[in-house]
Design a protein around this motif. Sequence first.
Motif, PDB file in Angstrom:
ATOM      1  N   MET A 139       0.846  -1.173   0.000  1.00  0.00           N
ATOM      2  CA  MET A 139       0.000   0.000   0.000  1.00  0.00           C
ATOM      3  C   MET A 139       0.889   1.234   0.000  1.00  0.00           C
ATOM      4  N   LYS A 140       0.547   2.189  -0.802  1.00  0.00           N
ATOM      5  CA  LYS A 140       1.291   3.446  -0.905  1.00  0.00           C
ATOM      6  C   LYS A 140       0.963   4.343   0.291  1.00  0.00           C
ATOM      7  N   GLU A 141       1.927   5.212   0.629  1.00  0.00           N
ATOM      8  CA  GLU A 141       1.769   6.065   1.809  1.00  0.00           C
ATOM      9  C   GLU A 141       0.551   6.979   1.709  1.00  0.00           C
ATOM     10  N   LYS A 142       0.360   7.632   0.576  1.00  0.00           N
ATOM     11  CA  LYS A 142      -0.781   8.541   0.421  1.00  0.00           C
ATOM     12  C   LYS A 142      -2.097   7.793   0.620  1.00  0.00           C
ATOM     13  N   GLN A 143      -2.199   6.620   0.034  1.00  0.00           N
ATOM     14  CA  GLN A 143      -3.410   5.798   0.166  1.00  0.00           C
ATOM     15  C   GLN A 143      -3.612   5.379   1.622  1.00  0.00           C
ATOM     16  N   ALA A 144      -2.529   4.986   2.299  1.00  0.00           N
ATOM     17  CA  ALA A 144      -2.623   4.560   3.700  1.00  0.00           C
ATOM     18  C   ALA A 144      -3.100   5.703   4.592  1.00  0.00           C
ATOM     19  N   LYS A 145      -2.651   6.927   4.308  1.00  0.00           N
ATOM     20  CA  LYS A 145      -3.026   8.083   5.131  1.00  0.00           C
ATOM     21  C   LYS A 145      -4.488   8.475   4.964  1.00  0.00           C
ATOM     22  N   GLU A 146      -5.159   7.961   3.942  1.00  0.00           N
ATOM     23  CA  GLU A 146      -6.580   8.254   3.752  1.00  0.00           C
ATOM     24  C   GLU A 146      -7.469   7.441   4.701  1.00  0.00           C
ATOM     25  N   LEU A 147      -6.890   6.458   5.378  1.00  0.00           N
ATOM     26  CA  LEU A 147      -7.588   5.642   6.375  1.00  0.00           C
ATOM     27  C   LEU A 147      -8.820   4.939   5.804  1.00  0.00           C
ATOM     28  N   GLY A 148      -8.703   4.477   4.571  1.00  0.00           N
ATOM     29  CA  GLY A 148      -9.809   3.764   3.940  1.00  0.00           C
ATOM     30  C   GLY A 148     -10.134   2.469   4.663  1.00  0.00           C
ATOM     31  N   PRO A 149     -11.370   2.009   4.550  1.00  0.00           N
ATOM     32  CA  PRO A 149     -11.777   0.783   5.252  1.00  0.00           C
ATOM     33  C   PRO A 149     -11.173  -0.461   4.600  1.00  0.00           C
ATOM     34  N   PRO A 150     -11.010  -1.520   5.367  1.00  0.00           N
ATOM     35  CA  PRO A 150     -10.540  -2.781   4.792  1.00  0.00           C
ATOM     36  C   PRO A 150     -11.694  -3.495   4.095  1.00  0.00           C
ATOM     37  N   SER A 151     -11.356  -4.547   3.383  1.00  0.00           N
ATOM     38  CA  SER A 151     -12.411  -5.376   2.809  1.00  0.00           C
ATOM     39  C   SER A 151     -13.144  -6.090   3.945  1.00  0.00           C
ATOM     40  N   ALA A 152     -14.311  -6.621   3.652  1.00  0.00           N
ATOM     41  CA  ALA A 152     -15.110  -7.305   4.681  1.00  0.00           C
ATOM     42  C   ALA A 152     -14.398  -8.541   5.218  1.00  0.00           C
ATOM     43  N   GLU A 153     -13.459  -9.080   4.439  1.00  0.00           N
ATOM     44  CA  GLU A 153     -12.756 -10.307   4.843  1.00  0.00           C
ATOM     45  C   GLU A 153     -11.480 -10.048   5.628  1.00  0.00           C
ATOM     46  N   LYS A 154     -11.119  -8.788   5.845  1.00  0.00           N
ATOM     47  CA  LYS A 154      -9.869  -8.452   6.531  1.00  0.00           C
ATOM     48  C   LYS A 154     -10.121  -7.403   7.615  1.00  0.00           C
ATOM     49  N   ALA A 155      -9.259  -7.403   8.609  1.00  0.00           N
ATOM     50  CA  ALA A 155      -9.200  -6.325   9.601  1.00  0.00           C
ATOM     51  C   ALA A 155      -7.982  -5.485   9.251  1.00  0.00           C
ATOM     52  N   LYS A 156      -8.065  -4.177   9.459  1.00  0.00           N
ATOM     53  CA  LYS A 156      -6.937  -3.297   9.153  1.00  0.00           C
ATOM     54  C   LYS A 156      -6.399  -2.714  10.450  1.00  0.00           C
ATOM     55  N   LEU A 157      -5.079  -2.820  10.641  1.00  0.00           N
ATOM     56  CA  LEU A 157      -4.414  -2.279  11.821  1.00  0.00           C
ATOM     57  C   LEU A 157      -3.513  -1.131  11.413  1.00  0.00           C
ATOM     58  N   TYR A 158      -3.588  -0.057  12.167  1.00  0.00           N
ATOM     59  CA  TYR A 158      -2.650   1.057  12.054  1.00  0.00           C
ATOM     60  C   TYR A 158      -1.897   1.111  13.368  1.00  0.00           C
ATOM     61  N   VAL A 159      -0.572   1.184  13.299  1.00  0.00           N
ATOM     62  CA  VAL A 159       0.255   1.329  14.499  1.00  0.00           C
ATOM     63  C   VAL A 159       1.155   2.536  14.258  1.00  0.00           C
ATOM     64  N   VAL A 160       1.073   3.534  15.147  1.00  0.00           N
ATOM     65  CA  VAL A 160       1.845   4.765  14.983  1.00  0.00           C
ATOM     66  C   VAL A 160       2.786   4.972  16.161  1.00  0.00           C
ATOM     67  N   ARG A 161       3.902   5.619  15.859  1.00  0.00           N
ATOM     68  CA  ARG A 161       4.838   6.063  16.889  1.00  0.00           C
ATOM     69  C   ARG A 161       5.157   7.518  16.582  1.00  0.00           C
ATOM     70  N   SER A 162       4.733   8.405  17.457  1.00  0.00           N
ATOM     71  CA  SER A 162       5.019   9.828  17.257  1.00  0.00           C
ATOM     72  C   SER A 162       5.789  10.349  18.461  1.00  0.00           C
ATOM     73  N   GLY A 163       6.452  11.470  18.268  1.00  0.00           N
ATOM     74  CA  GLY A 163       7.231  12.064  19.348  1.00  0.00           C
ATOM     75  C   GLY A 163       8.693  11.689  19.266  1.00  0.00           C
ATOM     76  N   LEU A 164       9.492  12.329  20.121  1.00  0.00           N
ATOM     77  CA  LEU A 164      10.948  12.156  20.055  1.00  0.00           C
ATOM     78  C   LEU A 164      11.544  11.414  21.242  1.00  0.00           C
ATOM     79  N   VAL A 165      10.723  10.853  22.117  1.00  0.00           N
ATOM     80  CA  VAL A 165      11.266  10.084  23.241  1.00  0.00           C
ATOM     81  C   VAL A 165      12.031   8.893  22.680  1.00  0.00           C
ATOM     82  N   ALA A 166      13.253   8.703  23.149  1.00  0.00           N
ATOM     83  CA  ALA A 166      14.112   7.597  22.697  1.00  0.00           C
ATOM     84  C   ALA A 166      14.271   7.612  21.179  1.00  0.00           C
ATOM     85  N   ALA A 167      14.526   8.798  20.635  1.00  0.00           N
ATOM     86  CA  ALA A 167      14.579   8.986  19.183  1.00  0.00           C
ATOM     87  C   ALA A 167      15.583   8.089  18.475  1.00  0.00           C
ATOM     88  N   SER A 168      16.655   7.713  19.145  1.00  0.00           N
ATOM     89  CA  SER A 168      17.668   6.884  18.483  1.00  0.00           C
ATOM     90  C   SER A 168      17.359   5.391  18.551  1.00  0.00           C
TER      91      SER A 168
END
Length: 125
Positions: A1-30
């Motif tokens: 999946m392309k980044e632009k498409q992923a950022k649109e948060l489109g729904p998954p197909s009825a046969e799949k679940a879609k997971l988004y996992v994000v990490r934001s912020g600078l804690v432990a940046a390295s």
Amino acid sequence: MKEKQAKELGPPSAEKAKLYVVRSGLVAASLPTSVSLDQKDIASLAPDTFITLEISPGKHQLDVVTFSGDQIENDFKGGVSYFYKVNLGINFHKRSEHITTISRSEIQGLMAQLYMAKIKQQTPE
């Protein structure tokens, strides 16, 4: 999946679940955050990155490890999107991470500042 498409948060197909996992912020940046599904390493998240993946419905275990790790187990439903955020903390000498559920509106607010990370391998069925 392309980044632009992923950022649109489109729904998954009825046969799949879609997971988004994000990490934001600078804690432990390295330090990378390792993401596993059903004990299979699938991605590494740097600060301000996210992954999205479609999985078969049913019980799955999501793990994140930067320091000592955290995990959730859920019975994922087909046709439903799930949004998770990795929260890192360093207080004095204690380091921790937690997976929290976030809303669609929360993730929409974060998406402008996030970059999509690569999935290492096919996700488990």
